[in-house]
Design an enzyme around this catalytic site. Structure first.
Site, PDB file in Angstrom:
ATOM      1  CG  ASN A   1       9.470  -9.553  -0.746  1.00  0.00           C
ATOM      2  OD1 ASN A   1       8.504  -9.002  -0.202  1.00  0.00           O
ATOM      3  ND2 ASN A   1      10.171  -8.781  -1.532  1.00  0.00           N
TER       4      ASN A   1
ATOM      5  CB  THR B   1      10.302 -18.092   9.293  1.00  0.00           C
ATOM      6  OG1 THR B   1      11.264 -17.462   8.353  1.00  0.00           O
ATOM      7  CG2 THR B   1       9.764 -19.253   8.375  1.00  0.00           C
TER       8      THR B   1
ATOM      9  CB  THR C   1      -0.896  -0.038   1.328  1.00  0.00           C
ATOM     10  OG1 THR C   1      -1.628  -0.866   1.247  1.00  0.00           O
ATOM     11  CG2 THR C   1      -1.915   1.429   1.253  1.00  0.00           C
TER      12      THR C   1
ATOM     13  CD  GLU D   1       9.878  -5.109  -1.285  1.00  0.00           C
ATOM     14  OE1 GLU D   1      10.129  -4.438  -2.198  1.00  0.00           O
ATOM     15  OE2 GLU D   1       8.937  -6.290  -1.058  1.00  0.00           O
TER      16      GLU D   1
END
Lengths: 221, 221
Positions: A216, A221, A8, A94
């Site tokens: 990503n 985890t 977003t 990222e």
């Protein structure tokens, strides 16, 4: 268009200028088409991006009209601001270690130039080459080719950081070191000529790194 | 369609069947459309892929015609062979640790189903989720949505390895563990219903791993 992680992007812009809402909307649409809609981190479009601009009128100026003196100054300021914000998103992609500006010229249409620029900026293969700092013209030309945009290979050309690495459909010899230096900068400019017309488009993107995969793939985890 | 590394896929198929060239070509085109043209490693189309089939006629059979008994047997064998070879390419994708079969149903048209299936199979975000073994329905649904294919969100559905994780436009609760188990298999099946028609398409792909980045970024050093 990508907003990393949260899927977003919300942008709120305010100005104290007095200006009618319809005119401000025209201004914003143009600024967004030249900024937020020119970026990609991974080609995975977000579901709910938004850019809002609000004008309070507190500046007490004579309300800005299409041809009034304040019009181009405000339009330019809005465009500069949107570009700055949009580029920050790419820089913050990222795992991004490098950014790229892909300028496609010689497109048959604006849509063609746009398609080719995004195909290059989104190609995982080229994004990896950018990460590795290699001026891989093959990955650039093939992405431009498979984009579906009209292209005249015999007139095509690729320039990296000012160094011509591919011209008239042929790789240029003896420039690997100079081009490699350019590809290892924090911000890399890539120019591609499609040789098919007059339209151009600029897209901004970033490299694809191990860190992108880690962020990503391992978020859960 | 991708041929890892060499940017070229060449497939040579031979048969000893006696069959006319035009008919064999029809057969091959269908087999390729259901196999080689259904795979993707990274969406970066190769520049010179080729599938050739050669029939020697050494089997001394009565030449195969459109409706002769041998027709469907040879067509099926060709299709099976092409699927097998195509799937091997995906399995052998750079750094691939898992493969996926994305079946899109309920597409308004075949082209829509194809677009949605490839958008999912090519999404770097979803490919990373596959690598991490996370049944991330948001990345699947948003990729199907941005593909440009017609979609009825209220009727959409996502099934991972037989586990329904998203139905009637809503995530299904309490299935994360079961779906996660399915996502961590060597081969993961994903079914997406677009709720917009009757067309379907199956695409094969693989995950996006750190090793993909390493191979495609560090080949030069």
């Amino acid at each position: 268009m990508i907003a990393p992680n949260m899927a977003t992007m919300l942008a709120f812009i305010t100005t104290d200028a007095a200006i009618d809402q319809p005119l401000l909307e025209v201004m914003l649409k143009k600024a967004v088409s030249l900024s937020f809609n020119c970026i990609t981190v991974d080609g995975h479009t977000s579901t709910n991006d938004m850019v809002l601009v609000m004008a309070s009128g507190a500046a007490d100026n004579t309300p800005i009209k299409q041809n009034s003196p304040g019009f181009s100054a405000l339009a330019q300021a809005l465009e500069d601001l949107c570009r700055d914000l949009a580029f920050q998103i790419v820089k913050d992609g990222e795992g991004a270690t490098r950014t790229m500006e892909v300028t496609v010229r010689g497109g048959a249409t604006l849509d063609d130039a746009r398609k080719a620029a995004f195909a290059i900026a989104n190609s995982p293969l080229f994004k990896c080459a950018l990460h590795g700092g290699d001026p891989n013209w093959g990955r650039i030309i093939s992405a431009a080719g498979y984009s579906g945009a009209a292209m005249n290979p015999a007139k095509s050309r690729v320039v990296v950081g000012g160094v011509v690495i591919f011209d008239m459909g042929q790789p240029v010899r003896g420039v690997a070191d100079k081009a490699g230096e350019q590809m290892r900068k924090d911000h890399v400019t890539i120019e591609v000529n499609m040789g098919a017309g007059q339209a151009s488009f600029v897209a901004w993107g970033c490299d694809l790194s191990n860190e992108y995969v880690r962020i990503n793939a391992e978020y859960h985890t």
